[in-house]
Enzyme design. Structure first.
Site, PDB file in Angstrom:
ATOM      1  N   ASP A 113      -4.466   4.498   3.863  1.00 25.80           N
ATOM      2  CA  ASP A 113      -3.586   5.170   2.921  1.00 25.80           C
ATOM      3  C   ASP A 113      -2.147   5.048   3.417  1.00 25.80           C
ATOM      4  OD1 ASP A 113      -2.972   6.783   0.677  1.00 25.80           O
ATOM      5  OD2 ASP A 113      -2.851   8.537   1.973  1.00 25.80           O
ATOM      6  N   ASP A 164       0.978   7.365   2.157  1.00 24.35           N
ATOM      7  CA  ASP A 164       1.634   8.660   2.328  1.00 24.35           C
ATOM      8  C   ASP A 164       0.765   9.596   3.157  1.00 24.35           C
ATOM      9  OD1 ASP A 164       3.957   8.105   0.685  1.00 24.35           O
ATOM     10  OD2 ASP A 164       2.593   8.154  -1.020  1.00 24.35           O
TER      11      ASP A 164
END
Length: 259
Positions: free
Chosen positions: A7, A9
């Site tokens: 991922d 953020d």
């Protein structure tokens, strides 16, 4: 592990500020020659845009190593109904992805209404989407996130607008992005990866970890983002391993330690 999905953020950056260890983690993956993709539910930006934003944060991620919910949505449409027609509520990241697979973007008898994230939701566009769905268009959304962060506080995101459209039409969208494991599988297909030899790194139990688990991947939760250590036990499933940050994953990415 041969293949890595991570991922963006909360794992690599927070509000465009790099998380300590992110540079070294990415450098370790590139130096090892292992295939990797940076995943994001954000459908606003194209991979080229995101690469530029990441470079501005000090993170050098190749354009081809970025996989967005917009790209996953486009791949889904290309598989389901090649060269179709769609009415799009969203930004360049989504419209570009659909154009690239040969879709016509139109409000005249579209096969799909495709909802993505935007900072300029208009009442007129949402009304048009509602009427097209009422007339039989299929309803897709890039991701179910109901809100997102900003420097000034919470922002409404795709899931919130989808709820508005669903309330007006009685139709729920099919969400492509996390936590749908389809996002993981499309990413694996992108780099010819295999579930058994792939790890998903994320900061949210309810999106990153559950979608990785359901796609058959090993999962690594880092506690630099949404899910805090004391919250892990509240979920009925667990990540394969928990780390303080991606800095702790650097030796594994280098191949110096097993996962």
């Amino acid at each position: 592990m041969e293949t890595w999905l991570t991922d963006m953020d909360g794992v690599l950056v927070h509000e465009e500020v790099p998380i300590p260890g992110a540079v070294e983690f990415l450098d370790a993956l590139k130096a090892s020659g292992r295939q990797f993709l940076v995943l994001t539910n954000n459908s606003i930006f194209t991979p080229r845009d995101l690469r530029a934003r990441l470079i501005g944060s000090g993170l050098d991620v190749p354009e081809g190593a970025i996989w967005t919910s917009a790209l996953a949505t486009a791949q889904f449409l290309a598989d389901q109904r090649p060269e179709g027609r769609a009415y799009v509520v969203g930004e360049a990241g989504l419209t570009t992805a659909l154009h690239d697979i040969g879709y016509v973007i139109t409000d005249r008898d579209p096969d799909y209404v495709v909802l993505g994230e935007t900072r300029t939701y208009s009442f007129e566009a949402i009304t048009r989407a509602i009427r097209l769905i009422d007339d039989g268009a299929r309803f897709l959304a890039t991701n179910p996130d109901v809100s997102g962060p900003s420097l000034h506080g919470k922002l409404p995101a795709t899931g919130s607008v989808a709820a508005l459209i669903s309330a007006a039409t009685g139709r729920s969208p099919y969400y492509i992005g996390k936590p749908n494991p389809l996002m993981m599988r499309s990413a694996l297909n992108r780099i010819s990866g295999h579930a058994k030899s792939t790890v998903m790194v994320g900061d949210r139990m309810d999106t990153d970890i559950i979608s990785g688990l359901e796609a058959g991947l090993r999962t690594a939760l880092v506690t630099t983002g949404s899910t805090q250590p004391e919250q892990i036990e509240t979920f009925p499933y667990r990540p394969t391993r928990v780390f303080g940050s991606v800095a702790d994953l650097v030796p594994i990415a280098r191949g110096e330690q097993p996962f």
